[in-house]
Design a protein around this motif. Sequence first.
Motif, mmCIF file in Angstrom:
data_model
loop_
_atom_site.group_PDB
_atom_site.id
_atom_site.type_symbol
_atom_site.label_atom_id
_atom_site.label_comp_id
_atom_site.label_asym_id
_atom_site.label_seq_id
_atom_site.Cartn_x
_atom_site.Cartn_y
_atom_site.Cartn_z
ATOM 1 N N ARG A 372 0.795 -1.133 -0.082
ATOM 2 C CA ARG A 372 0.096 0.073 -0.016
ATOM 3 C C ARG A 372 0.930 1.317 -0.009
ATOM 4 O O ARG A 372 0.556 2.187 -0.566
ATOM 5 C CB ARG A 372 -1.086 0.136 1.391
ATOM 6 C CG ARG A 372 -1.997 1.033 1.202
ATOM 7 C CD ARG A 372 -2.443 1.514 2.591
ATOM 8 N NE ARG A 372 -1.251 2.160 3.239
ATOM 9 C CZ ARG A 372 -0.691 3.212 3.275
ATOM 10 N NH1 ARG A 372 -1.024 4.074 2.411
ATOM 11 N NH2 ARG A 372 0.351 3.367 4.152
ATOM 12 N N GLN A 373 2.046 1.206 0.709
ATOM 13 C CA GLN A 373 2.720 2.393 0.948
ATOM 14 C C GLN A 373 3.480 2.472 -0.455
ATOM 15 O O GLN A 373 3.862 3.866 -1.099
ATOM 16 C CB GLN A 373 3.976 2.202 1.703
ATOM 17 C CG GLN A 373 3.721 2.501 3.152
ATOM 18 C CD GLN A 373 4.728 2.312 4.095
ATOM 19 O OE1 GLN A 373 5.591 1.067 4.136
ATOM 20 N NE2 GLN A 373 5.228 3.242 4.927
ATOM 21 N N GLY A 375 2.227 1.802 -3.347
ATOM 22 C CA GLY A 375 1.396 2.468 -4.140
ATOM 23 C C GLY A 375 1.038 3.867 -3.970
ATOM 24 O O GLY A 375 0.732 4.825 -4.960
ATOM 25 N N GLU A 376 1.102 4.465 -2.680
ATOM 26 C CA GLU A 376 0.851 5.616 -2.242
ATOM 27 C C GLU A 376 2.169 6.573 -2.869
ATOM 28 O O GLU A 376 1.765 7.748 -3.476
ATOM 29 C CB GLU A 376 0.913 5.864 -0.826
ATOM 30 C CG GLU A 376 0.657 7.318 -0.400
ATOM 31 C CD GLU A 376 0.222 7.613 0.965
ATOM 32 O OE1 GLU A 376 0.002 8.871 1.449
ATOM 33 O OE2 GLU A 376 0.245 6.553 1.863
ATOM 34 N N ASP A 378 3.772 5.756 -5.396
ATOM 35 C CA ASP A 378 3.761 5.884 -6.877
ATOM 36 C C ASP A 378 2.825 6.965 -7.106
ATOM 37 O O ASP A 378 3.148 7.622 -8.349
ATOM 38 C CB ASP A 378 3.326 4.328 -7.446
ATOM 39 C CG ASP A 378 3.216 4.413 -8.774
ATOM 40 O OD1 ASP A 378 4.303 4.876 -9.545
ATOM 41 O OD2 ASP A 378 2.309 3.965 -9.392
ATOM 42 N N ASN A 379 1.698 6.949 -6.595
ATOM 43 C CA ASN A 379 0.681 8.127 -6.824
ATOM 44 C C ASN A 379 1.348 9.469 -6.555
ATOM 45 O O ASN A 379 1.030 10.354 -7.396
ATOM 46 C CB ASN A 379 -0.359 8.001 -5.899
ATOM 47 C CG ASN A 379 -1.441 7.068 -6.193
ATOM 48 O OD1 ASN A 379 -1.788 6.721 -7.513
ATOM 49 N ND2 ASN A 379 -2.282 6.735 -5.117
ATOM 50 N N VAL A 380 2.279 9.710 -5.772
ATOM 51 C CA VAL A 380 3.058 11.003 -5.453
ATOM 52 C C VAL A 380 3.781 11.247 -6.547
ATOM 53 O O VAL A 380 3.763 12.482 -7.244
ATOM 54 C CB VAL A 380 4.023 10.941 -4.335
ATOM 55 C CG1 VAL A 380 4.631 12.174 -4.035
ATOM 56 C CG2 VAL A 380 2.950 10.777 -2.958
ATOM 57 N N SER A 382 3.932 9.877 -9.697
ATOM 58 C CA SER A 382 3.807 9.727 -11.373
ATOM 59 C C SER A 382 2.726 10.763 -11.545
ATOM 60 O O SER A 382 2.496 10.646 -12.758
ATOM 61 C CB SER A 382 3.101 8.330 -11.524
ATOM 62 O OG SER A 382 1.882 8.135 -10.409
ATOM 63 N N THR A 383 2.329 11.602 -10.817
ATOM 64 C CA THR A 383 1.437 12.773 -11.295
ATOM 65 C C THR A 383 1.915 14.258 -10.893
ATOM 66 O O THR A 383 2.533 14.091 -9.758
ATOM 67 C CB THR A 383 0.297 12.456 -10.702
ATOM 68 O OG1 THR A 383 0.154 12.787 -9.211
ATOM 69 C CG2 THR A 383 -0.366 11.130 -10.679
ATOM 70 N N GLY A 386 0.537 15.089 -7.467
ATOM 71 C CA GLY A 386 1.254 14.455 -6.428
ATOM 72 C C GLY A 386 2.698 15.151 -6.169
ATOM 73 O O GLY A 386 3.099 15.370 -5.092
ATOM 74 N N ARG A 387 3.436 15.356 -7.008
ATOM 75 C CA ARG A 387 4.832 16.011 -6.946
ATOM 76 C C ARG A 387 4.660 17.526 -6.524
ATOM 77 O O ARG A 387 5.476 17.932 -5.656
ATOM 78 C CB ARG A 387 5.606 15.787 -8.413
ATOM 79 C CG ARG A 387 5.751 14.464 -8.955
ATOM 80 C CD ARG A 387 6.978 14.535 -9.950
ATOM 81 N NE ARG A 387 6.257 15.419 -11.020
ATOM 82 C CZ ARG A 387 5.611 14.853 -12.067
ATOM 83 N NH1 ARG A 387 5.277 13.598 -12.016
ATOM 84 N NH2 ARG A 387 5.274 15.715 -13.246
ATOM 85 N N TYR A 389 2.184 18.794 -4.844
ATOM 86 C CA TYR A 389 1.724 18.571 -3.242
ATOM 87 C C TYR A 389 2.856 18.537 -2.578
ATOM 88 O O TYR A 389 3.047 19.213 -1.450
ATOM 89 C CB TYR A 389 0.804 17.528 -2.999
ATOM 90 C CG TYR A 389 0.380 17.283 -1.539
ATOM 91 C CD1 TYR A 389 -0.562 18.020 -1.092
ATOM 92 C CD2 TYR A 389 1.137 16.420 -0.751
ATOM 93 C CE1 TYR A 389 -0.744 18.078 0.385
ATOM 94 C CE2 TYR A 389 0.802 16.164 0.633
ATOM 95 C CZ TYR A 389 -0.075 17.098 1.119
ATOM 96 O OH TYR A 389 -0.397 16.937 2.510
#
Length: 402
Positions: A372-373, A375-376, A378-380, A382-383, A386-387, A389
């Motif tokens: 899960r970490q 995945g989180e 990767d969300n940060v 890859s977008t 996210g970067r 933020y």
Amino acid sequence: MADAAVDTVASVPVAVIGAGPAGLMLAHLLGRAGVETIVVDTRTRREIETTQRAGILEADAARDLVETGVSDRILRDGCEHKGVELRFGGRPHHIDFKELLGASVWLYPQTDVFIDLADARDRDGGVVHFGVKDTEVLDVTTDAPRVRYIAPDGSRHEIRARYVVGADGSRSMCRDLVPEDGRVRYGKEYPFAWFGILAEAPMSAPELVYAHSEHGFALISRRTETVQRMYFQCGPEESVDAWPDNRIWETLQARVAGQDGFRLKEGPVLEKTVLRFRSFVQEPMRWGSMALAGDAAHTVPPTGARGLNLALHDVKVLADVLLKALGSAGEAALDEYQPRALQRVWRAQNFSYWMTQLLHTAPGSTPFDLRRQLGELDNVVSTRAGRTYLAEQYTGWPTRPH
């Protein structure tokens, strides 16, 4: 000591308890506006300037040191970092602050911030007393608070002030002057700590590296070209005596290892420490004629590099409020301090908590938790959202164009 005779009495508009960066920056800002202060601290100057602490300054904090006339040494000896690297899944991911925000942060040790501020107080004729003992703050619920202390030579002194500021760190005496029925304390203890080292070695990376792995967290930073600062996650009860140099390097290398073959450059370990994690906020940050600033009012885990920056922001707000209170606005101006300061404090608490849970492996974590970490993370990375933020939070929500 409250009833003992004193050898001298001095009167100033503002007395400051604590001569760390927060207390000295407040005295500097007030001094620039013509407001006299006296600062006292139980530590010696030598003790403060040799205690290794945080090393990342937000862009606004770095600029304030230069533009308010403290020193421009950060521009010569500091290192501008235009981003950070997140390593996970065995691969590096760069977060480019400059590209995303036009902002950056500065690697500049807190000890150097303190030295610059202490030198500026000396240069400007500011009064700072180091190495005092038995400090007492009296009558904070009146409009004539007093500070009493014993100087290193044994003489007894009293400061009479209109306002007192408690900037006396995470073991603050001043925060306890707010009675139990008048305060709320929020806190969280974390089930892990950082094992920190200073090593005599070349740089391993040009910017900070935050590494997440199945073996645990690691942070790769630097102090100078030849001395590096590194951390890895450990238990809060860990003993430095159980960690010879070879075990330290094996642990760090395992946590940064990846498909790109990245390895740390090793060298003799000069210093070892265990840094516990805690989140803390006390409200209110003002009680009568006393205000709290910096670690006296709040602490954050070091993951998000917010602690020193929050302290400097507190006193920037507080200097503005105190100048109003000492001017035509009167004491009512102090009501502005807490809401202005706490807005950033709680945002920083959230970011520090988020970064901590994002990168560390909690005791008892399951394979699901690890995935899960990832995945989180990767969300940060890859977008752009996210970067951005992460960049906005890490650079401290810059308030001025860059």
